[in-house]
Scaffold this motif. Sequence first.
Motif, PDB file in Angstrom:
ATOM      1  N   ASN A  42       0.915  -1.159  -0.230  1.00 16.99           N
ATOM      2  CA  ASN A  42      -0.166  -0.185   0.809  1.00 16.99           C
ATOM      3  C   ASN A  42       0.597   1.089   0.009  1.00 16.99           C
ATOM      4  OD1 ASN A  42      -2.024  -1.954  -0.008  1.00 16.99           O
ATOM      5  ND2 ASN A  42      -2.074  -1.742   2.361  1.00 16.99           N
ATOM      6  N   LYS A  43       1.561   1.565  -1.387  1.00 19.65           N
ATOM      7  CA  LYS A  43       2.252   2.497  -1.488  1.00 19.65           C
ATOM      8  C   LYS A  43       2.094   4.171  -0.656  1.00 19.65           C
ATOM      9  CE  LYS A  43       4.370   2.615  -5.531  1.00 19.65           C
ATOM     10  NZ  LYS A  43       4.563   2.924  -6.335  1.00 19.65           N
ATOM     11  N   GLN A  44       0.591   3.865  -1.213  1.00 19.43           N
ATOM     12  CA  GLN A  44       0.150   5.445  -0.976  1.00 19.43           C
ATOM     13  C   GLN A  44       0.118   5.529   0.452  1.00 19.43           C
ATOM     14  OE1 GLN A  44      -3.582   6.906  -2.936  1.00 19.43           O
ATOM     15  NE2 GLN A  44      -3.764   8.816  -2.212  1.00 19.43           N
ATOM     16  N   SER A  45      -0.503   5.132   1.917  1.00 18.04           N
ATOM     17  CA  SER A  45      -0.747   4.799   2.710  1.00 18.04           C
ATOM     18  C   SER A  45       0.863   5.087   3.393  1.00 18.04           C
ATOM     19  CB  SER A  45      -1.872   3.659   3.096  1.00 18.04           C
ATOM     20  OG  SER A  45      -2.406   3.619   4.110  1.00 18.04           O
ATOM     21  N   ALA A  46       1.258   4.282   2.899  1.00 23.68           N
ATOM     22  CA  ALA A  46       2.942   4.136   3.254  1.00 23.68           C
ATOM     23  C   ALA A  46       3.555   4.971   3.518  1.00 23.68           C
ATOM     24  CB  ALA A  46       3.937   2.937   2.356  1.00 23.68           C
ATOM     25  N   MET A  47       2.436   6.203   2.179  1.00 23.84           N
ATOM     26  CA  MET A  47       3.494   7.141   1.983  1.00 23.84           C
ATOM     27  C   MET A  47       3.020   8.729   3.496  1.00 23.84           C
ATOM     28  SD  MET A  47       6.241   8.254   0.470  1.00 23.84           S
ATOM     29  CE  MET A  47       6.152   9.794  -0.483  1.00 23.84           C
ATOM     30  N   GLU A  48       1.719   8.168   3.405  1.00 26.06           N
ATOM     31  CA  GLU A  48       1.555   9.512   4.539  1.00 26.06           C
ATOM     32  C   GLU A  48       2.015   8.946   5.296  1.00 26.06           C
ATOM     33  OE1 GLU A  48      -2.863   8.273   3.980  1.00 26.06           O
ATOM     34  OE2 GLU A  48      -3.246   9.071   1.532  1.00 26.06           O
ATOM     35  N   TYR A  49       2.031   7.926   6.016  1.00 21.79           N
ATOM     36  CA  TYR A  49       2.456   7.553   7.301  1.00 21.79           C
ATOM     37  C   TYR A  49       4.038   8.880   6.911  1.00 21.79           C
ATOM     38  CZ  TYR A  49      -1.337   4.936   9.057  1.00 21.79           C
ATOM     39  OH  TYR A  49      -2.574   4.762   9.499  1.00 21.79           O
ATOM     40  N   PHE A  50       4.741   7.594   6.375  1.00 27.98           N
ATOM     41  CA  PHE A  50       5.989   7.899   5.652  1.00 27.98           C
ATOM     42  C   PHE A  50       5.761   9.958   6.168  1.00 27.98           C
ATOM     43  CE2 PHE A  50       7.372   4.263   4.524  1.00 27.98           C
ATOM     44  CZ  PHE A  50       8.996   4.038   5.446  1.00 27.98           C
ATOM     45  N   ASN A  51       5.403  10.879   5.509  1.00 25.94           N
ATOM     46  CA  ASN A  51       5.063  11.481   5.835  1.00 25.94           C
ATOM     47  C   ASN A  51       4.111  12.132   6.862  1.00 25.94           C
ATOM     48  OD1 ASN A  51       6.259  12.690   3.047  1.00 25.94           O
ATOM     49  ND2 ASN A  51       4.004  12.639   2.270  1.00 25.94           N
ATOM     50  N   LYS A  52       3.608  11.767   7.597  1.00 27.57           N
ATOM     51  CA  LYS A  52       3.302  12.206   9.008  1.00 27.57           C
ATOM     52  C   LYS A  52       4.804  11.541  10.241  1.00 27.57           C
ATOM     53  CE  LYS A  52      -1.262  10.901   9.086  1.00 27.57           C
ATOM     54  NZ  LYS A  52      -2.221   9.664   9.318  1.00 27.57           N
ATOM     55  N   GLU A  53       4.926  10.557  10.099  1.00 26.56           N
ATOM     56  CA  GLU A  53       6.892  11.019  10.589  1.00 26.56           C
ATOM     57  C   GLU A  53       7.475  11.423  10.303  1.00 26.56           C
ATOM     58  OE1 GLU A  53      10.096   9.165  12.969  1.00 26.56           O
ATOM     59  OE2 GLU A  53       6.881   8.542  12.825  1.00 26.56           O
ATOM     60  N   VAL A  54       7.959  12.164   9.479  1.00 27.30           N
ATOM     61  CA  VAL A  54       8.849  13.418   8.925  1.00 27.30           C
ATOM     62  C   VAL A  54       8.408  14.621   9.739  1.00 27.30           C
ATOM     63  CG1 VAL A  54      10.181  12.590   7.431  1.00 27.30           C
ATOM     64  CG2 VAL A  54       8.719  13.851   6.121  1.00 27.30           C
ATOM     65  N   SER A  55       7.077  14.800   9.594  1.00 26.35           N
ATOM     66  CA  SER A  55       6.617  15.792  10.147  1.00 26.35           C
ATOM     67  C   SER A  55       6.763  16.325  11.500  1.00 26.35           C
ATOM     68  CB  SER A  55       4.968  15.803   9.754  1.00 26.35           C
ATOM     69  OG  SER A  55       4.273  17.369  10.196  1.00 26.35           O
ATOM     70  N   ASP A  56       6.953  14.883  12.144  1.00 28.98           N
ATOM     71  CA  ASP A  56       6.594  14.644  13.996  1.00 28.98           C
ATOM     72  C   ASP A  56       8.164  14.477  14.238  1.00 28.98           C
ATOM     73  OD1 ASP A  56       3.814  14.667  14.111  1.00 28.98           O
ATOM     74  OD2 ASP A  56       3.759  12.441  14.003  1.00 28.98           O
ATOM     75  N   ASN A  57       9.226  13.628  13.246  1.00 33.33           N
ATOM     76  CA  ASN A  57      10.747  13.901  13.722  1.00 33.33           C
ATOM     77  C   ASN A  57      11.063  14.548  12.522  1.00 33.33           C
ATOM     78  OD1 ASN A  57      10.120  11.647  16.352  1.00 33.33           O
ATOM     79  ND2 ASN A  57       8.791  10.490  15.196  1.00 33.33           N
ATOM     80  N   PRO A  58      11.353  15.185  12.218  1.00 32.05           N
ATOM     81  CA  PRO A  58      11.938  15.646  11.310  1.00 32.05           C
ATOM     82  C   PRO A  58      13.358  15.393  10.800  1.00 32.05           C
ATOM     83  CG  PRO A  58      11.858  17.717  12.149  1.00 32.05           C
ATOM     84  CD  PRO A  58      11.239  16.724  13.386  1.00 32.05           C
ATOM     85  N   LYS A  59      14.566  14.522  11.809  1.00 34.81           N
ATOM     86  CA  LYS A  59      15.204  14.367  11.581  1.00 34.81           C
ATOM     87  C   LYS A  59      15.396  12.622  11.704  1.00 34.81           C
ATOM     88  CE  LYS A  59      17.798  18.170  14.023  1.00 34.81           C
ATOM     89  NZ  LYS A  59      18.777  18.795  14.698  1.00 34.81           N
TER      90      LYS A  59
END
Length: 191
Positions: A42-59
């Motif tokens: 599920n690439k689209q869903s994975a990308m959404e979570y990765f984007n949330k991750e870098v929003s919460d943990n930008p490093k």
Amino acid sequence: MKLNRVLFILAAIILTILTIKAQNKTPSYNFSRALEEAQKGNKQSAMEYFNKEVSDNPKNGYAYMAIASFHMDNLEYGDARNAVEWAIKYLPRKDKSSLSRIYLLRGQLLAIEEDTIGAYSDIATAIQLDPTNEDAYDNRGQLYFEQGRYDEGDADYKKILSLNPAGVMGRMGLGRNSYARMDYDKAIEHY
């Protein structure tokens, strides 16, 4: 080429999981969910979570690495390049394997941009960081082939075979280079 991208993404995800486990770190909720979704395809869903991750943990360099791989798979080279730069900045310096993979990815992007000098440089860095990275030798061998530098490409394909005697890409590269030289008997030996 599509198969190589899919394999690269899967390898990046597996390496990321192994690296996090080796560091005895518990991944965040978003990162864990992104990996789960990626493993399900599920690439689209994975990308959404990765984007949330870098929003919460930008490093989180690992999240940027995965984002770069997904963008590369979608042929979104500009976005992939941006994510690669962030991954290089934030990946732990002691994680040579992940750094090798991300430098290889940037080398691939530079090759697409027709910056062969930059591509060779980044692929050499990938090899220096992880001399067992077969994909780096294969990519450099491909660049050599495209420039008609078959002997140099042969050296990389032989290196793949020394690392992995059953390595298909090593044999295919040697065979292709022999065929390009019109040495058909030798090409058949490699295939």
